[in-house]
Design a protein around this motif. Sequence first.
Motif, short mmCIF file in Angstrom:
data_model
loop_
_atom_site.label_atom_id
_atom_site.label_comp_id
_atom_site.label_asym_id
_atom_site.label_seq_id
_atom_site.Cartn_x
_atom_site.Cartn_y
_atom_site.Cartn_z
N GLY A 1 0.85 -1.18 0.00
CA GLY A 1 0.00 0.00 0.00
C GLY A 1 0.88 1.22 0.00
N SER A 2 0.93 1.92 1.13
CA SER A 2 1.83 3.07 1.28
C SER A 2 2.87 2.84 2.36
N GLY B 1 -1.51 3.33 -4.36
CA GLY B 1 -2.63 3.53 -3.48
C GLY B 1 -2.25 4.23 -2.19
N SER C 1 -2.80 4.20 1.80
CA SER C 1 -3.20 3.34 2.90
C SER C 1 -3.95 4.11 3.98
N VAL D 1 -6.73 -0.36 -0.71
CA VAL D 1 -6.22 0.98 -0.44
C VAL D 1 -7.11 1.98 -1.16
#
Length: 869
Positions: free
Chosen positions: A190-191, A558, A560, A690
Amino acid sequence: MVIRQIRRLVRPVLPYRRDLSLAWSTIKGRRGGFVGSFVAVAAGSAVITACGTLLLSGLGTGVTPERYSGAAVVLGAQQSFRLDETSAVRYGERVTLPATTVAAVAAVPGVQSAVGDVTVEVGLLAPNGETVGGPDGFPVLAHGWSAAALGPFALREGRTPSASDEVVLDADLAARGQVPVGATVRLVTGSVPSPHRVVGITTARGVELRRQSAVFVTDDQATRLSGRPDRVDAVGVLATPGVAPDELAGRITSTVSGVVAHTGAGRGDVEFLDVGDARNLVVETAASFGGTMVLIVVFVVASTLALSVRQRRRELALLRAIGAKPRQIHWMIGAEMTLVSSVGALVGATPGVVLAFVMRLVFVRAGAMPPDFPLRVGLLPVLASLVLCMTSARLAGWLVARRVAHVSPVEALGDAAVEPKRLGRVRLTIGVLLIPLGLLLTLGGVASPGDSVADTAGSAVLLFVVAVGCLGPLLLRGALTLFGSLLNRRATASGFLAQSNARANWRQLSTATTPLAMGVALAAVQVFGAATMIAGARHQLEDGLRADHVVTAASGAGVSPEVVEAVRGVPGVAVATPVARTRVLLTFPSEDSTATRVFAAQGVTPERLPETMGLSVVEGDLGQLRGETVALSRVVAETVRAHVDDTTELHLGDGTLIRPRVVAIYENGLGFGDVTLPNDIVVAHTTARVDTALLIRSADGTDPEALAGALRGAVARYPTVQVGERDAFLAAPGPGGSGDWALNLLFQTVLLAYIAIAVVNTLVMATTARVREFAMLRLIGASRDQLRAMMNGEVRVVVAAALLFGLLAAVPPLIGTSLGLTRSPIPTISLTGLAAIVALTVALSWGATTMATRWTMRQAPVDAIGGRQ
């Protein structure tokens, strides 16, 4: 005796042989008259062959599996929603299987082992901080180590992962990132980045990873990264020695419910969702567009061949006068059409295959097809093209020959000398009735409400196009009466000749005007209809987006939930609205059954939503968007016949069925998505889990630059996240991306290109057929320049009439489309598009006529006037 029997068998065939021989002699003697027919058939065959090749490829082609190459059978969930026995709609996200499926499959006789695979897209940061991606832009995917057996992958150096912070890289990924065993890398899920120590490097035996890079973690860590402890993406099956894959697949599907078994190249559809999506898209678009093109090709081929036969009226009338029977006329023309269409269809097959590869390239550039999606070239599309082209040619020949073949010889000679002044009653009736029917469908409000209004209005252009085709000669005659003197000056000899010819030969002139007007109408509806939709979406998005800053992620990684919480804690942030995008399926009552449609959807949080996103609520309250609730755009609400407080049947991106309650109806569906759901529901049912973006509204009195700096500081520990202005959200593709628009443009370009070929072909045929007329004018004193000026005058009539009729035919569909999409009766007219349509119309008409005129006058008048007409 034997010879007598052979003669009895051969005797019925001999007349057909004589017909073909006579037809071949006619074609050789009148090559110029058959060239136009041959071109129309060949071009039509190329388009049909291209669509057939794409359709065949979508039905039977797969991509070779990579990580699953060692598995005999790969099991996945049903990735499509079945509409009926012949069609299905793909879900927008990966549909997963219950983790308990692994044990159930392992118990099936013939299964040596069953391995549940979890796939998580990650980012990889090398020790020097640089991002290392997959080959050719493909993703880096993380899996549990147990799934390595499906490759099969074997350690080249190091050991297997045993702790949550350990990872094994595939050899190519490690080499590109210059990462040795023992180095520390960061995996970004995700992040959120997390450090992992490289404990091994692996290679896949007998397969090269071309569409991905693989990293392996412990099975427990893979489950944690996926966020779905009770689900698996797929189940790979290793077979007991001696058990055939297809046999084992049948045993599994008959024993374990809810699974779809794949063997051979079909395993790639489970491993690579984009392959399955591309196959589905190719089949749908090729079948839909191919069906439309078949109708257009049949019409164009039939009209071109009809023109070719009509130009031989005197010859056919003479044959009738010297005793030829109607059946003989039919047989001769049928044999000619058979020869021309069969050769033209076969010649057009090779360019058709080339066109299929060009269309495939556009699919790839639009992101609708993976670059390695193969085309399957076979004989079936060529045979289908041959049958369709020959059938349309024979039908055209029969219709045109019918009039000459069934009149008396005296009447035939009289009709051949002068063009008939009246249209057929059937043709006239059809043309007159289609106009009010088209107006009723576009402006009469009889279409089903919702997006069907715009769809019906856009499709109604075909009714007006057919009406123009039927009434074209009468429309041209009326236009000549009203506006003929404005286009050509009678004071000049060429102007007088142009007007006189146009008024006397309006039927012949209409053969060039009518197809050109039909092309103008189709082009105008496609260009201006798309412009209306794009302008409406852009206007809604620009007016409705009220955020000051937008947080997005690089390379589609994306945003998170951790980033959302970090941003909300920044001083000066008044509202932070996460936005997740996906596609959903809505099922609703339709006539006597139900219908299911795909719509673009977004997931948002309702807290102070109007401060970041203005959806222009028509009815209801977006503040109630919690739990199993949904808000619909006005267009979708009318389509599914839903009102506030109604319950709808909705399939989320991963196929999960919910029945949310409608809490609001809004107007700005073009800009933000037709379906709005609670953010947590959408995120939980997407593959990556996400958000797409985070919209931020600053508090009153906050310095924008200072807030932007504070936001960058808050997200600094998330390497894939970036802070931008509101334009970053405006420029981001919608849930459907730009692929649909690009593909629509591709197919319309092919359609209009074919119509352009038909127009040029018709103009050339109509002009070259006037060789004796030009010769006579030159013998009585007309110069070449005067004849060219006369033809330029006729071209002005053709261009003006085609633009007038075509644009008028496009007006009702465009108004209906605009009303359905934006509630405004005024469509968006692109000046660039209008200029392009006018320029192309002029170029086609003038270019084809000028070329044909020069070619027709190349012969000496004395030789030409004594030649064959």
